[in-house]
Design an enzyme around this catalytic site. Structure first.
Site, PDB file in Angstrom:
ATOM      1  N   LYS A  42      15.684  25.933  22.819  1.00 24.80           N
ATOM      2  CA  LYS A  42      15.486  25.820  24.267  1.00 24.80           C
ATOM      3  C   LYS A  42      16.384  24.500  24.648  1.00 24.80           C
ATOM      4  O   LYS A  42      16.235  24.645  26.177  1.00 24.80           O
ATOM      5  CB  LYS A  42      13.980  25.531  24.517  1.00 24.80           C
ATOM      6  CG  LYS A  42      13.245  26.569  24.126  1.00 24.80           C
ATOM      7  CD  LYS A  42      11.526  26.132  24.482  1.00 24.80           C
ATOM      8  CE  LYS A  42      10.880  26.980  23.658  1.00 24.80           C
ATOM      9  NZ  LYS A  42       9.091  26.518  23.731  1.00 24.80           N
ATOM     10  N   ASP A  99      22.886  21.501  23.310  1.00 24.06           N
ATOM     11  CA  ASP A  99      22.535  20.125  23.867  1.00 24.06           C
ATOM     12  C   ASP A  99      22.979  19.275  23.125  1.00 24.06           C
ATOM     13  O   ASP A  99      23.465  18.082  23.690  1.00 24.06           O
ATOM     14  CB  ASP A  99      21.033  20.196  24.157  1.00 24.06           C
ATOM     15  CG  ASP A  99      20.238  20.222  22.661  1.00 24.06           C
ATOM     16  OD1 ASP A  99      20.932  20.735  21.766  1.00 24.06           O
ATOM     17  OD2 ASP A  99      18.837  20.393  23.029  1.00 24.06           O
ATOM     18  N   ASP A 102      23.852  17.161  16.185  1.00 25.60           N
ATOM     19  CA  ASP A 102      23.276  15.916  15.583  1.00 25.60           C
ATOM     20  C   ASP A 102      23.583  16.106  13.821  1.00 25.60           C
ATOM     21  O   ASP A 102      24.992  15.927  13.451  1.00 25.60           O
ATOM     22  CB  ASP A 102      21.798  16.029  15.639  1.00 25.60           C
ATOM     23  CG  ASP A 102      20.970  14.692  15.079  1.00 25.60           C
ATOM     24  OD1 ASP A 102      21.801  13.889  14.770  1.00 25.60           O
ATOM     25  OD2 ASP A 102      19.865  14.863  15.232  1.00 25.60           O
ATOM     26  N   PHE A 151      16.923   8.800  19.395  1.00 28.67           N
ATOM     27  CA  PHE A 151      16.355  10.022  19.522  1.00 28.67           C
ATOM     28  C   PHE A 151      16.273  10.280  21.113  1.00 28.67           C
ATOM     29  O   PHE A 151      15.663   9.649  21.759  1.00 28.67           O
ATOM     30  CB  PHE A 151      14.889  10.109  19.078  1.00 28.67           C
ATOM     31  CG  PHE A 151      14.204  11.368  18.956  1.00 28.67           C
ATOM     32  CD1 PHE A 151      14.471  12.393  18.136  1.00 28.67           C
ATOM     33  CD2 PHE A 151      13.463  11.932  19.976  1.00 28.67           C
ATOM     34  CE1 PHE A 151      14.241  13.717  18.080  1.00 28.67           C
ATOM     35  CE2 PHE A 151      12.954  13.104  20.048  1.00 28.67           C
ATOM     36  CZ  PHE A 151      13.079  14.050  19.207  1.00 28.67           C
TER      37      PHE A 151
END
Length: 178
Positions: A42, A99, A102, A151
């Site tokens: 998402k 997005d 990582d 984070f």
């Protein structure tokens, strides 16, 4: 919600400017063969919407979804495809909108999945790149911002499904997720 943010790393204005720059570069690079934009749900939905508007070409959009985090701040290392691509990818130029790159575990899995669909090419556009945490040998072709280890939430990024609607990207106070 805003009180949970420890630090704002990327303002709404900085993000908008960088997304316009990425869109201009993608427009140039794909002028002869418009891409199928593939958003990873998402987290990428806000970024992909803005990126699509910044690309001055015809381009189709589709979404895939995978999970490796759940409600945690660390990947489990096990990736599950939860929504396959709907569009026919064969022979098409795919541009993944992500997005955050990582550890690379999920993106490596999804890239392999997309390559199995026999596209003409697969490239990656990541809004955020956090190379210090990379566990898989993967990199993005287009990067919005290289960022330090924190984070992040906002602009589509979440913690336990919260904070996606923040217009900027910030880090959470540790006491929120510890």
């Amino acid at each position: 919600m805003k009180n949970d943010i420890e630090k704002v790393f990327f303002t709404a204005d900085a993000i908008a400017k960088r997304v316009r720059e990425l869109g201009a570069q993608i427009t140039t690079d794909y002028a002869e063969a418009p891409p199928l934009l593939v958003g990873i749900l998402k987290g990428s939905f806000v970024f992909m919407a803005d990126l699509a508007r910044a690309i001055d070409l015809y381009c189709d959009v589709d979404f895939i979804a995978a999970s490796s985090y759940g409600n945690a701040t660390e990947t489990s290392g096990t990736v599950t495809l939860t929504k396959p691509l709907s569009a026919d990818a064969a022979g098409r130029h795919l541009l993944i909108a992500e997005d955050i790159l990582d550890t690379g575990v999920t993106l490596t899995f999804l890239r392999s999945y997309l390559l199995s669909l026999k596209p003409a090419s697969v490239k990656i556009c990541a809004l955020l790149d956090k190379p210090s945490r990379r566990k898989a040998p993967i990199s993005a072709d287009y990067v919005g911002f290289t960022c330090p280890d924190a984070f992040y939430v906002g602009y589509g990024l979440d913690y336990a499904e919260h904070y996606r609607n923040l217009p900027y990207i910030g880090s959470l106070k540790p006491e929120i997720y510890e």
